[in-house]
Design a protein around this motif. Structure first.
Motif, mmCIF file in Angstrom:
data_model
loop_
_atom_site.group_PDB
_atom_site.id
_atom_site.type_symbol
_atom_site.label_atom_id
_atom_site.label_comp_id
_atom_site.label_asym_id
_atom_site.label_seq_id
_atom_site.Cartn_x
_atom_site.Cartn_y
_atom_site.Cartn_z
ATOM 1 N N LEU A 116 -23.635 -34.382 -8.435
ATOM 2 C CA LEU A 116 -22.723 -33.239 -8.350
ATOM 3 C C LEU A 116 -21.476 -33.602 -7.551
ATOM 4 O O LEU A 116 -20.344 -33.238 -7.909
ATOM 5 N N ALA B 170 -20.141 -36.502 -7.329
ATOM 6 C CA ALA B 170 -19.312 -37.367 -8.173
ATOM 7 C C ALA B 170 -18.490 -36.533 -9.148
ATOM 8 O O ALA B 170 -17.309 -36.826 -9.411
ATOM 9 N N VAL B 171 -19.116 -35.482 -9.673
ATOM 10 C CA VAL B 171 -18.387 -34.615 -10.613
ATOM 11 C C VAL B 171 -17.251 -33.891 -9.896
ATOM 12 O O VAL B 171 -16.119 -33.826 -10.392
ATOM 13 N N ARG C 28 -14.427 -36.251 -9.285
ATOM 14 C CA ARG C 28 -13.661 -36.572 -10.483
ATOM 15 C C ARG C 28 -12.811 -35.392 -10.939
ATOM 16 O O ARG C 28 -11.674 -35.569 -11.393
ATOM 17 N N LEU C 29 -13.354 -34.183 -10.814
ATOM 18 C CA LEU C 29 -12.582 -32.994 -11.175
ATOM 19 C C LEU C 29 -11.325 -32.880 -10.315
ATOM 20 O O LEU C 29 -10.253 -32.510 -10.802
ATOM 21 N N LEU D 263 -12.756 -29.906 -20.075
ATOM 22 C CA LEU D 263 -12.394 -29.153 -18.873
ATOM 23 C C LEU D 263 -12.038 -27.709 -19.229
ATOM 24 O O LEU D 263 -12.437 -26.769 -18.543
ATOM 25 N N TYR D 264 -11.293 -27.538 -20.307
ATOM 26 C CA TYR D 264 -10.919 -26.175 -20.703
ATOM 27 C C TYR D 264 -12.144 -25.358 -21.090
ATOM 28 O O TYR D 264 -12.227 -24.160 -20.804
ATOM 29 N N ILE E 266 -13.837 -24.464 -17.836
ATOM 30 C CA ILE E 266 -13.070 -23.442 -17.106
ATOM 31 C C ILE E 266 -13.233 -22.093 -17.768
ATOM 32 O O ILE E 266 -13.331 -21.039 -17.117
ATOM 33 N N LEU F 60 -17.546 -25.875 -6.983
ATOM 34 C CA LEU F 60 -18.968 -26.185 -7.196
ATOM 35 C C LEU F 60 -19.455 -25.626 -8.523
ATOM 36 O O LEU F 60 -20.147 -26.306 -9.291
ATOM 37 N N LEU G 162 -17.712 -24.937 -11.152
ATOM 38 C CA LEU G 162 -17.119 -25.680 -12.258
ATOM 39 C C LEU G 162 -17.843 -27.005 -12.461
ATOM 40 O O LEU G 162 -18.112 -27.415 -13.598
ATOM 41 N N ALA G 163 -18.162 -27.670 -11.346
ATOM 42 C CA ALA G 163 -18.850 -28.953 -11.453
ATOM 43 C C ALA G 163 -20.204 -28.774 -12.131
ATOM 44 O O ALA G 163 -20.610 -29.589 -12.973
ATOM 45 N N LYS G 164 -20.898 -27.707 -11.793
ATOM 46 C CA LYS G 164 -22.212 -27.472 -12.419
ATOM 47 C C LYS G 164 -22.069 -27.196 -13.910
ATOM 48 O O LYS G 164 -22.859 -27.690 -14.724
ATOM 49 N N VAL H 1 -19.664 -28.249 -15.838
ATOM 50 C CA VAL H 1 -19.281 -29.503 -16.499
ATOM 51 C C VAL H 1 -20.503 -30.398 -16.686
ATOM 52 O O VAL H 1 -20.670 -31.037 -17.734
ATOM 53 N N ARG H 2 -21.361 -30.423 -15.694
ATOM 54 C CA ARG H 2 -22.563 -31.266 -15.804
ATOM 55 C C ARG H 2 -23.476 -30.791 -16.925
ATOM 56 O O ARG H 2 -24.124 -31.604 -17.593
ATOM 57 N N TYR I 223 -20.484 -36.889 -17.385
ATOM 58 C CA TYR I 223 -19.207 -36.743 -16.672
ATOM 59 C C TYR I 223 -19.404 -37.075 -15.200
ATOM 60 O O TYR I 223 -20.297 -36.545 -14.553
ATOM 61 N N GLY I 224 -18.569 -37.958 -14.651
ATOM 62 C CA GLY I 224 -18.696 -38.317 -13.234
ATOM 63 C C GLY I 224 -19.579 -39.508 -13.004
ATOM 64 O O GLY I 224 -19.605 -40.062 -11.898
#
Lengths: 284, 186
Positions: free
Chosen positions: A102, A104-105, A108-109, B123-124, B127, B171, B173-175, B177-178, B184-185
């Motif tokens: 997490l 790392a994500v 990167r974001l 990303l869009y 989001i 946080l 957003l990161a979740k 995206v994952r 990603y990452g």
């Protein structure tokens, strides 16, 4: 060494942190003390704890620390955590793959999201904004200087101009009731006639027109004007004579009066002089 | 040309300066509009409205105001008003990867463009799955890179609240995206 001293040193003994002397003293005590030996024996078999032991313990006690770690994750990435929190986070991330991924994500974001700050609108966007904001005179000037050449250089312009020109000619010359409707027919007639006749006829017509419309009226007017001028000159001459006669008569009259005035004055003067020289002359 | 000089000329009615300002900020304004409206045509219309308001409001900028936060506040209010007028909560639109709006980049290669397009599409999409507050926070803090104090003034919130919201939004957003792309990452 007694049992209490050994217990004080037990953890260090198990972690191998005692010096040589201390270790020997502990070893001698363990040889003779069965109670202390029972304490130490379980640790003499080196066994790694199970991998999920920590998780199992946490599950039965406080619960996983990931929630707390994730709440501090952004602050940790932004280096806003103070000493101890920073270390604890680092330790958790070392052991927790999920939180590490997490992090790392999020990292990167942070690098990629700013790339979305600007998007390219369609090519006509700026022109549309300027059209909506600039005054009409400025928009017209800009269109004329920038838009007109671009508009004319379009490939379709030639065909559009030809079409409009054709339609205009048709409307002007072919529409019934148009003032120039007869022009094409006359043009055809002229084209069919002898070129010399085309030249001579108009010249003769022009000459006739000139004579009737210009020369004769001008001549008549000129003749009439000449008579008027003569009459005026005569009248002026006669008037001039009258004026001259009057002036002459006035001069004569004036001369006579002046002479008579001067004459009476002379007589008076001479009379006074005689009186002055002859005192015996009777005075009036 | 420095921004302050450009703005001063615009306030004096210099049309060339205004055109330069429009060209310089068209990308940002359109990005904000697209972020809220999630539709290109709507975003284009709203972006034009925003520029018209900027044009009329340049004289009312307070001394010392930074242009970007002022502009973003105006843009945000315009978008919110527009959404309210539409009277529909625009659902987070699923943006297909190949239809992601074109990012303003400096001379990308074709390969980079396609990769960047795929990444930005992801990303869009992510989001778009956020809640309104988190999405707005991502726009202001992470995308437009405003300072926390500026965001606090813009939204009328305490600094601490803005900071915690910003962390929560990142946080979340990161979740998301994952979930959409576990690699990603990595």
């Amino acid at each position: 060494m007694d049992c209490r001293e050994l217990e004080d040193r037990l953890e260090a003994l198990l972690d191998g942190e005692l010096d040589e002397g201390e270790r020997r003293r502990c070893a001698r005590h363990l040889e003779v003390c069965s109670g202390c030996r029972e304490l130490v024996e379980p640790f003499e078999v080196a066994a790694a704890p199970p991998g999920d032991l920590v998780g199992a313990v946490l599950a039965r006690t406080s619960g996983a620390a990931c929630g707390r770690a994730q709440s501090l994750l952004c602050a940790w990435l932004d280096k806003e955590l103070l000493g101890t929190d920073q270390e604890l986070m680092a330790a958790h991330l070392d052991s927790c793959a999920e939180c590490r991924a997490l992090a790392a994500v999020v990292r990167r974001l942070a690098a990629e999201l700013p790339q979305l700050a600007e998007l390219r609108p369609d090519p006509g966007f700026v022109a549309a904004v300027l059209a909506a904001t600039l005054p009409p005179s400025v928009r017209l000037r800009r269109w004329w200087t920038a838009g007109w050449p671009r508009w004319v250089r379009r490939p379709r312009f030639a065909s559009e101009a030809a079409f409009i020109g054709t339609m205009a000619l048709a409307l002007i010359f072919a529409t019934p009731g148009s003032p120039l409707e007869a022009v094409p027919t006359k043009a055809l007639e002229l084209a069919r006639t002898d070129p010399r006749a085309r030249i001579e006829t108009p010249v003769a017509a022009l000459e006739e027109r000139f004579t009737t419309q210009v020369k004769e009226p001008l001549s008549a007017r000129y003749a009439h004007g000449e008579a008027e001028i003569r009459a005026w000159a005569k009248a002026a001459e006669a008037r001039g004579r009258v004026v001259a006669d009057e002036v002459g008569s006035w001069i004569g009259t004036s001369r006579g009066r002046l002479a008579s005035l001067l004459g009476s004055t002379d007589e008076k003067d001479s009379g006074h002089k005689e009186d002055a020289s002859n005192p015996n002359q009777e005075k009036p | 040309m420095e921004l302050e000089t450009l703005l001063a000329r615009c306030r004096r009615g210099d049309d060339l300066a205004w055109e330069a300002l429009v060209r310089q900020y068209q990308g940002r304004v359109y990005a904000v509009a697209y972020h809220f409206m999630r539709d290109r045509e709507e975003a284009r219309d709203v972006a034009q409205e925003i520029f018209i308001k900027i044009y009329r409001g340049l004289g009312s900028m307070r001394e010392g105001d930074r242009f970007l936060p002022w502009m973003l506040r105006l843009a945000r209010n315009c978008c919110v008003d527009r959404l309210r007028r539409l009277k529909v909560r625009t659902p987070p639109a699923e943006v297909p990867v190949d239809e992601a709006p074109q990012i303003v980049t400096a001379e990308p290669s074709p390969e980079d463009s396609s990769l960047a397009g795929a990444r930005h599409g992801l990303l869009y999409r992510a989001i778009g799955k956020l809640g309104d507050k988190n999405r707005e926070m991502i726009l202001l803090r992470e995308i437009q890179e405003l300072k926390l104090q500026e965001i606090a003034e813009l939204l009328g919130l305490p600094l601490g609240t803005v900071k915690s919201r910003s962390h929560r939004a990142r946080l979340e957003l990161a979740k998301v995206v994952r979930v959409l792309d576990p690699s990603y990452g990595a």
